[in-house]
Scaffold this active site. Structure first.
Site, short mmCIF file in Angstrom:
data_model
loop_
_atom_site.label_atom_id
_atom_site.label_comp_id
_atom_site.label_asym_id
_atom_site.label_seq_id
_atom_site.Cartn_x
_atom_site.Cartn_y
_atom_site.Cartn_z
N TYR A 46 0.80 -1.23 0.00
CA TYR A 46 0.00 0.00 0.00
C TYR A 46 0.83 1.28 0.00
O TYR A 46 0.27 2.37 -0.09
CB TYR A 46 -0.89 0.05 1.25
CG TYR A 46 -1.79 -1.14 1.43
CD1 TYR A 46 -2.85 -1.39 0.54
CD2 TYR A 46 -1.60 -2.02 2.50
CE1 TYR A 46 -3.69 -2.47 0.72
CE2 TYR A 46 -2.44 -3.11 2.68
CZ TYR A 46 -3.48 -3.33 1.79
OH TYR A 46 -4.32 -4.40 1.98
N SER A 61 4.85 -1.50 17.91
CA SER A 61 3.53 -2.14 17.99
C SER A 61 3.16 -2.49 19.41
O SER A 61 3.97 -3.02 20.16
CB SER A 61 3.51 -3.41 17.15
OG SER A 61 2.30 -4.11 17.38
N GLU A 119 -9.82 0.67 14.57
CA GLU A 119 -9.58 -0.77 14.66
C GLU A 119 -10.44 -1.36 15.77
O GLU A 119 -9.96 -1.56 16.90
CB GLU A 119 -8.09 -1.07 14.95
CG GLU A 119 -7.15 -0.69 13.82
CD GLU A 119 -5.75 -1.31 13.97
OE1 GLU A 119 -5.48 -1.94 15.00
OE2 GLU A 119 -4.96 -1.15 13.03
N HIS A 122 -9.00 -4.33 17.87
CA HIS A 122 -7.70 -4.25 18.57
C HIS A 122 -7.93 -3.79 20.01
O HIS A 122 -8.21 -2.63 20.28
CB HIS A 122 -6.81 -3.27 17.80
CG HIS A 122 -5.43 -3.05 18.38
ND1 HIS A 122 -4.29 -3.59 17.83
CD2 HIS A 122 -5.02 -2.33 19.45
CE1 HIS A 122 -3.23 -3.21 18.53
NE2 HIS A 122 -3.64 -2.44 19.53
#
Ligand SMILES: [Zn+2]
Length: 154
Positions: A46, A61, A119, A122
């Site tokens: 992307y 992360s 999200e 998440h």
């Protein structure tokens, strides 16, 4: 995942099941190397700007902390997609995850604050105290709760 987060996740999944919601864990702890290859594949697919919106750079992360879990529906509906928020697991998690010390870390409409796209799958473990305080003060992001400036980029 870390022990306390894992224990609470087990309770959360039973709570969902008791409410008739078939929720499954999809992705928990990731090593640096796993995150590095995941991020690299998004960049390749992307481009970097989009990759930064939907994935963390290696070393950044929350999945590397052992405090984060991506959840899904047992039937896979809307897996890791925005529409997950409207599915039984997504709706239940948004309403009830706080009872187990989890928050939807990247809520809808908060991208300029969190730096991440919405999200709904998440979940980040913050503990029962913080999750309840965020709930009662109607704070949707950890940045707001901690009094931190917006984190739209690195
Ligand atoms: Zn995640």
């Amino acid at each position: 995942m870390r022990n306390d987060a894992a224990q609470q996740l087990t309770r959360l999944l039973s709570g969902a099941r008791a409410a008739g919601v078939a929720m499954v864990p999809v992705s928990g702890y990731r090593s640096y190397d796993t995150q590095a290859s995941l991020y690299a594949s998004y960049v390749q697919q992307y481009g970097q700007a989009t990759a930064d919106l939907i994935s963390a750079r290696p070393g950044h992360s929350e999945h590397q902390t052992g405090l984060t879990i991506d959840i899904g529906n047992a039937n896979g509906a809307c897996g890791l997609q925005e529409c997950f928020g409207g599915t039984p697991s997504g709706v239940w998690a948004a309403q009830n995850a706080w009872r187990y010390g989890f928050i939807v870390r990247y809520p809808q409409g908060q991208t300029s604050i969190t730096g991440y796209a919405y999200e709904p799958w998440h979940l980040r473990y913050v503990g029962l105290t913080i999750a309840s305080e965020m709930r009662s003060h109607n704070l949707s992001t950890l940045e707001h709760y901690m009094g931190l400036p917006a984190a739209p980029s690195y």
